[in-house]
Structures are given as C-alpha cells and as structure tokens.
Design a protein around this motif. Sequence first.
Motif, mmCIF file in Angstrom:
data_model
loop_
_atom_site.group_PDB
_atom_site.id
_atom_site.type_symbol
_atom_site.label_atom_id
_atom_site.label_comp_id
_atom_site.label_asym_id
_atom_site.label_seq_id
_atom_site.Cartn_x
_atom_site.Cartn_y
_atom_site.Cartn_z
ATOM 1 N N ARG A 73 13.202 -23.094 -57.282
ATOM 2 C CA ARG A 73 14.478 -23.754 -57.559
ATOM 3 C C ARG A 73 15.272 -23.961 -56.277
ATOM 4 O O ARG A 73 15.869 -25.021 -56.066
ATOM 5 N N ARG A 74 15.283 -22.937 -55.406
ATOM 6 C CA ARG A 74 16.001 -23.070 -54.137
ATOM 7 C C ARG A 74 15.368 -24.142 -53.257
ATOM 8 O O ARG A 74 16.072 -24.934 -52.618
ATOM 9 N N LEU A 75 14.033 -24.171 -53.225
ATOM 10 C CA LEU A 75 13.351 -25.185 -52.423
ATOM 11 C C LEU A 75 13.620 -26.589 -52.963
ATOM 12 O O LEU A 75 13.836 -27.528 -52.192
ATOM 13 N N ALA A 76 13.614 -26.731 -54.290
ATOM 14 C CA ALA A 76 13.874 -28.041 -54.898
ATOM 15 C C ALA A 76 15.280 -28.510 -54.567
ATOM 16 O O ALA A 76 15.500 -29.698 -54.272
ATOM 17 N N ALA A 77 16.249 -27.594 -54.605
ATOM 18 C CA ALA A 77 17.627 -27.964 -54.274
ATOM 19 C C ALA A 77 17.737 -28.379 -52.811
ATOM 20 O O ALA A 77 18.446 -29.336 -52.462
ATOM 21 N N GLU A 78 17.020 -27.674 -51.940
ATOM 22 C CA GLU A 78 17.016 -27.991 -50.514
ATOM 23 C C GLU A 78 16.445 -29.386 -50.273
ATOM 24 O O GLU A 78 16.992 -30.177 -49.496
ATOM 25 N N ARG A 79 15.335 -29.679 -50.947
ATOM 26 C CA ARG A 79 14.682 -30.973 -50.764
ATOM 27 C C ARG A 79 15.594 -32.109 -51.219
ATOM 28 O O ARG A 79 15.730 -33.130 -50.535
ATOM 29 N N THR A 80 16.182 -31.951 -52.390
ATOM 30 C CA THR A 80 17.044 -33.005 -52.927
ATOM 31 C C THR A 80 18.242 -33.233 -52.019
ATOM 32 O O THR A 80 18.628 -34.378 -51.750
ATOM 33 N N ALA A 81 18.835 -32.148 -51.515
ATOM 34 C CA ALA A 81 19.968 -32.278 -50.607
ATOM 35 C C ALA A 81 19.555 -32.988 -49.325
ATOM 36 O O ALA A 81 20.306 -33.804 -48.778
ATOM 37 N N SER A 82 18.346 -32.703 -48.847
ATOM 38 C CA SER A 82 17.845 -33.353 -47.640
ATOM 39 C C SER A 82 17.680 -34.854 -47.856
ATOM 40 O O SER A 82 18.085 -35.664 -47.033
ATOM 41 N N LEU A 83 17.096 -35.219 -49.002
ATOM 42 C CA LEU A 83 16.845 -36.632 -49.283
ATOM 43 C C LEU A 83 18.133 -37.410 -49.529
ATOM 44 O O LEU A 83 18.198 -38.613 -49.290
ATOM 45 N N ALA A 84 19.160 -36.719 -50.026
ATOM 46 C CA ALA A 84 20.434 -37.382 -50.325
ATOM 47 C C ALA A 84 21.460 -37.140 -49.230
ATOM 48 O O ALA A 84 22.664 -37.258 -49.451
#
Length: 231
Positions: free
Chosen positions: A97-108
């Motif tokens: 979940r933490r990694l997914a949040a990190e990825r989404t924040a990076s892409l946005a």
Amino acid sequence: MRLRTRGDDAARELLSAHYLPYARAQAAKLYARRTHDGFEFDEYLQFAVVGLMESLERYSPDHGAQFKTFATPRIIGAMLNGLERLSERQQQIGLRRRLAAERTASLAAGALSEGNAQRLLRELGDIGVGVALGILLEGTGMLVDHDEGLPDNAYSRVELRQLRLQIWRLVENLTPRERDVIRLHYQQLKPFEEIAIELQLTRGRVSQLHQQGLKRLHSLTVRGGRCDIAY
C-alpha cells in the motif's frame, strides 16, 4: 480409541467439543500475554483450534502421555506459527500500500491542467497507464507469486505472463539510473527513500527517475506496437 483406529467422525466431534474449552483457555493465556494489539482474540482461538484438531489426529494413548500434555505445545505452536504468518502477511500488505501510494504520487507530481478537458483526460490517462505498468512490473517481483491475482482463464494467464516479460525486456532500454530505480522498486520492493540512500540520490530525484522511466516505457510500448497496455 475410535478416532485413532477408525477415524470415527462422531468421536472426533465429541472429543473436539470436549477439549474446545481447553484450547480456548490456552488462547486466552497467550492473548493475555500479548505485547501488541495487532490481532483479535478470535484469531488466537482460530489457530488454537487448528492445533487442537491436529493433536486429536496425531495423539496415541500408547505413548503414555495424557492428551493435554501432548496437545498443549502443539496448540501453542499452532497459535505462534499462525500469528507469525498473519503478521508477515499484514506487513507485506502494508508495504504494498505504501509503495502504491508512492508510485501514484510520483506519477501525479506535475500539476494537472485546468480549463482544458482534453489535456486533463490525457494526463489522467498517462497516470493510469503508469499505474498499470507498475502493476505488471511488480507481478514479476521477487516477493510476489507469479500467478497471484491472475484470471482463472489459462489463456489469459499465459498472455499476462508474456506481457510482463515484454515489459521487463523493454526496461533494458531505459537509462542506467531509470533502470536501477525501476528494478530496485519493482523487483526488490524498496521504497524511494531506501533507493535514494542506496543510489546516493535525493528522494525527489528517485521519484523523478521513476516517473521518467515509466513514461519512457509507455513510449516504448507504443513504438513497439506489441503491448496492449499502450492502448
């Protein structure tokens, strides 16, 4: 003896009902000594019952030990092993979940366009494609079951596996830094902060390289025309 010699279901039910309060008592003792509140009592009891049932199947009065003497370490062991596996599972879920949040924040990371519906939709689509690419990349990670989350249809499973392999082959065409970030993040499931320390970069730079790498992968899939993720 009926359970041991003939596998009598009625005898199994009677014995399990008789010793269930003992299993509950063992669960209550371990629950009272807990060092954190990560699990409910029902989870302790569930694993205690597993240990009880295994003891009923394996116990033999010929060995001379009383049943409770035989069963107690197995009930406690079943609870400890079950809670350890449950804890590891929870930790892995939390990490993902933490990694997914990190990825989404990076892409946005870039501000989305205002007042231009077509550009906004395109930017949102790019973010969605980046997330989808990330899911495919993680599907071949060291800590992930290759078949986890795949459809039941056998042909679809093969197609997805082949698509994942294609995406990882395209990773070889990224810049060395982008490739390092993608591999560390998706194969080894390392968060950006750990990658930054390992590569001696800032966390912001790692996030930027992650975004650039996925965008470049997207372009490569479009150019190759073979990966359905691009459309």
